[in-house]
Design an enzyme around this catalytic site. Structure first.
Site, PDB file in Angstrom:
ATOM      1  N   HIS A 129      11.615  -9.024   0.979  1.00 33.41           N
ATOM      2  CA  HIS A 129      11.297  -7.604   0.775  1.00 33.41           C
ATOM      3  C   HIS A 129      12.560  -6.747   0.960  1.00 33.41           C
ATOM      4  CE1 HIS A 129       9.233  -3.744   1.406  1.00 33.41           C
ATOM      5  NE2 HIS A 129       8.207  -4.301   0.788  1.00 33.41           N
ATOM      6  N   ASP A 160       0.849  -1.189   0.000  1.00 32.91           N
ATOM      7  CA  ASP A 160       0.000   0.000   0.000  1.00 32.91           C
ATOM      8  C   ASP A 160       0.885   1.240   0.000  1.00 32.91           C
ATOM      9  OD1 ASP A 160       0.765  -0.165   2.718  1.00 32.91           O
ATOM     10  OD2 ASP A 160      -1.140   0.618   3.432  1.00 32.91           O
ATOM     11  N   TYR A 182       2.990   4.738   0.693  1.00 30.44           N
ATOM     12  CA  TYR A 182       3.637   5.379   1.836  1.00 30.44           C
ATOM     13  C   TYR A 182       2.614   6.277   2.535  1.00 30.44           C
ATOM     14  CZ  TYR A 182       8.100   4.139  -0.457  1.00 30.44           C
ATOM     15  OH  TYR A 182       9.151   3.481  -1.052  1.00 30.44           O
ATOM     16  N   PHE A 225       6.600   1.984  -4.308  1.00 31.48           N
ATOM     17  CA  PHE A 225       7.986   2.214  -3.885  1.00 31.48           C
ATOM     18  C   PHE A 225       8.526   3.600  -4.237  1.00 31.48           C
ATOM     19  CE2 PHE A 225       7.707  -2.440  -4.103  1.00 31.48           C
ATOM     20  CZ  PHE A 225       8.122  -2.765  -2.828  1.00 31.48           C
TER      21      PHE A 225
END
Length: 221
Positions: free
Chosen positions: A184, A62, A64, A75
């Site tokens: 991640h 989701d 920031y 990202f």
């Protein structure tokens, strides 16, 4: 709503009752709370990368949730905003993988214009509340997006970082496509398999082997 071929691709999905309920929920949230990204930027991933141009999908969870960060691309942060830790690690791996210069900006629009769909599973979030808009319908919508991409004849690369993104493998069944997965890039997990995974060179090797133009990953300042 989007302004390119995605409108036709997603028309049926956007006509479904759950999507209309989702949009009503989002409209009320914007009226009452601070929500990111800006309403006009929710569908930026689709605007910058039309369906016909998609070569690579990088899936995030989701947006920031800090002030001024999110602008509709997974990202990525807006120009002038400090790079979050996960993005710092992404650029470190890019440098180690392909020798690309680490840019001063964290804005990934150049990747989007190269054919990299920077897709979050959830497209909005309340300020300072991670995952606050989960389970309201966005996941149903973006799962449908992944399925539409899975139907493409042209070979695609799906880059899945972390357990959440990897859970979407169930929707990627077309043998033409390539799945590149690892832990991640967040500081909590980057040393557990993200660093050294070479996703950028692997992506380009796959594209070249399928007679597709590779991605120019280096972002100039």
């Amino acid at each position: 709503m989007i302004g390119n071929d995605w409108d036709e691709i997603l028309k049926d999905e956007m006509d479904k009752p759950y999507f209309k309920e989702l949009i009503n929920f989002i409209e009320e949230e914007y009226k009452e709370k601070t929500i990111y990204p800006k309403k006009t930027e929710i569908f930026n991933a689709f605007r910058f990368t039309p369906y016909k141009d998609v070569k690579v999908v990088i899936l995030g969870q989701d947006p920031y949730h800090g002030i001024g960060q999110a602008h509709g691309l997974s990202f990525s942060v807006q120009e002038g905003i400090p790079k979050p830790p996960s993005l710092v690690n992404i650029f470190k791996e890019l440098h180690d993988d392909l020798g690309c210069k680490i840019p001063s900006t964290g804005c990934l629009i150049p990747w989007a214009k190269e054919g990299v769909l920077l897709l979050n599973a959830v497209l909005t979030v309340e300020k300072d509340k991670a995952a606050s808009h989960s389970n309201h319908g966005w996941e149903t919508f973006t799962n449908a997006v992944i399925q539409k991409l899975n139907e493409k004849d042209e070979p695609l690369v799906f880059i899945l970082w972390g357990s959440y993104a990897r859970s979407k493998k169930a929707f990627i069944t077309n043998k033409r496509h390539c799945i590149i997965e690892s832990s991640h890039p967040s500081p909590l997990s980057a040393y557990n398999g993200f660093f050294g995974s070479r996703p950028f060179s692997k992506t380009n090797q796959f594209l070249i082997s399928n007679n597709r133009k590779p991605i120019h990953w280096e972002i100039g300042d």
